[in-house]
Design an enzyme around this catalytic site. Structure first.
Site, short mmCIF file in Angstrom:
data_model
loop_
_atom_site.label_atom_id
_atom_site.label_comp_id
_atom_site.label_asym_id
_atom_site.label_seq_id
_atom_site.Cartn_x
_atom_site.Cartn_y
_atom_site.Cartn_z
CB CYS A 1 8.91 -5.34 -12.05
SG CYS A 1 7.70 -4.14 -12.63
CB CYS B 1 9.48 -1.49 -12.02
SG CYS B 1 8.08 -2.49 -11.52
CG ASP B 2 13.46 -2.27 -12.38
OD1 ASP B 2 13.15 -1.20 -11.83
OD2 ASP B 2 13.56 -3.35 -11.77
#
Ligand code: NAP
Length: 319
Positions: free
Chosen positions: A135, A138-139
């Site tokens: 993801c 997200c990261d």
């Protein structure tokens, strides 16, 4: 065990499940939606959604799904955060066992979506969360001024690669063919990013190993045409090689296809009376938020018709 039987239990809090919830609640069905996190799905972790009609400037994935939740709750949908571990099917009494309780329902809408596939190569499992990610939304922020590899050539890989260019210095897209699968507008953007030296492509190559002691340090990519293996230093690897459906809990109950997707007809009916499937866990041509919402609406309407029949209150809806 709760001492009641719901008209319908919906499993999954993504666009399909929440839309089913909106329609079921407005139909005044006694309805419960169960999801691990309350709201969920691939859309939630999508930075910006540009192809959902009605939002000319796009809308954040999390915001869109949150809006669906607020809308569903406004009509009275009850949403709980629990994990479904098992479903026991008997006509007119479907039992849904979660990590906390057992719920009973006359009908069920499976809208449990899909999860990213892994490649199963050495280093992937070991370094997950330590440089291996599924993801970018997200990261990506962890990779400011770093080098990352993106694996895959579909919509997800290209969308996420483009997002990563906002943070990383170098984004290497490694694809097993010499043509992208992603939709044309994403390809145009990716090739513009290539021209601007923000994205680099490694064509006809597959990832065979991820290396690193405590965190990702390098990857080994193999040229499919020449079998030559090359080690490339990277700080992170983002895997976007497709999805697999979250249907394990249905496998002994329903007809699934060879990849585990629930098979339905146009009315979202499965081969089990009272069980409907909607969204990305269903076998279908186009997996998009708009088709997930459409599936959810149809599934709820079909469940309503099924319940009318079951309760003997069928009437002519055409009037
Ligand atoms: P996808 O369309 O299935 O693409 C997966 C990509 O990974 C393909 O390029 C595939 O290569 C590659 N791949 C698969 N297995 C591999 C392996 N073992 N080794 C190396 N590469 C491998 O998956 P997705 O991109 O996640 O998209 C899933 C669905 O969501 C699609 O229907 C997509 O249209 C939709 N989606 C839409 C949007 C949007 O509309 N903005 C955004 C995200 C996702 P090949 O091309 O060679 O098969």
């Amino acid at each position: 065990m709760e001492n009641k039987i719901y008209d319908v239990v919906i499993i999954g809090g993504g666009p399909a499940g929440l839309t089913a919830g909106i329609y079921a609640a407005r139909a005044r069905l006694d309805c419960l939606l169960i999801d691990n996190y309350g709201i969920n799905g691939q859309a939630v972790s999508t930075d910006i959604i540009e192809n959902y009609p009605g939002f000319p400037d796009g809308i954040g994935g999390f915001q869109l799904v949150k809006n669906l939740k607020v809308q569903a709750e406004k009509f009275g949908l009850k949403i709980i955060s629990q994990e479904v571990v098992f479903v026991n099917y008997a006509e007119k009494n479907i039992e849904i066992k979660t990590d906390g309780k057992i719920y009973s329902a006359l009908s069920l809408i499976a809208a449990s979506g899909a999860k990213p596939k892994d490649l199963g190569i050495p280093g992937e499992k070991e370094l997950k969360g330590r440089g291996v990610s599924y993801c970018a939304t997200c990261d990506a922020a962890f990779y400011k001024n770093k080098t990352v590899a993106v694996i895959g050539g579909g919509d997800t890989a290209i969308e996420e690669a483009l997002f990563l260019t906002k943070f990383a210095d170098k984004v290497l897209v490694i694809h097993r063919r010499d043509k992208l699968r992603a939709t044309k507008i994403l390809q145009e953007r990716a090739f513009t990013a290539f021209t601007n030296k923000k994205i680099n492509f490694i064509w006809n190559s597959r990832l065979v190993e991820i290396k690193g002691a405590q965190k990702v340090e390098s990857i080994i990519a193999e040229d499919i045409l020449t079998s030559v293996k090359t080690e490339i230093n990277v700080d992170g690897v983002f895997m976007f090689v497709g999805y697999k459906p979250n249907t394990e809990y249905l496998k002994n109950i329903l007809k699934l296809d060879e990849n585990g997707y629930a098979i339905t007809d146009d009315e979202m009916k499965t081969d089990r009376a009272g069980i409907f499937a909607a969204g990305d866990c269903r076998k279908k041509l186009l997996k998009q938020i708009i088709t997930a919402c459409s599936d959810g609406a149809i599934a709820a309407f079909s469940a309503e018709k099924y319940l009318d029949k079951l309760k003997g209150t069928e009437y002519n809806k055409q009037k």
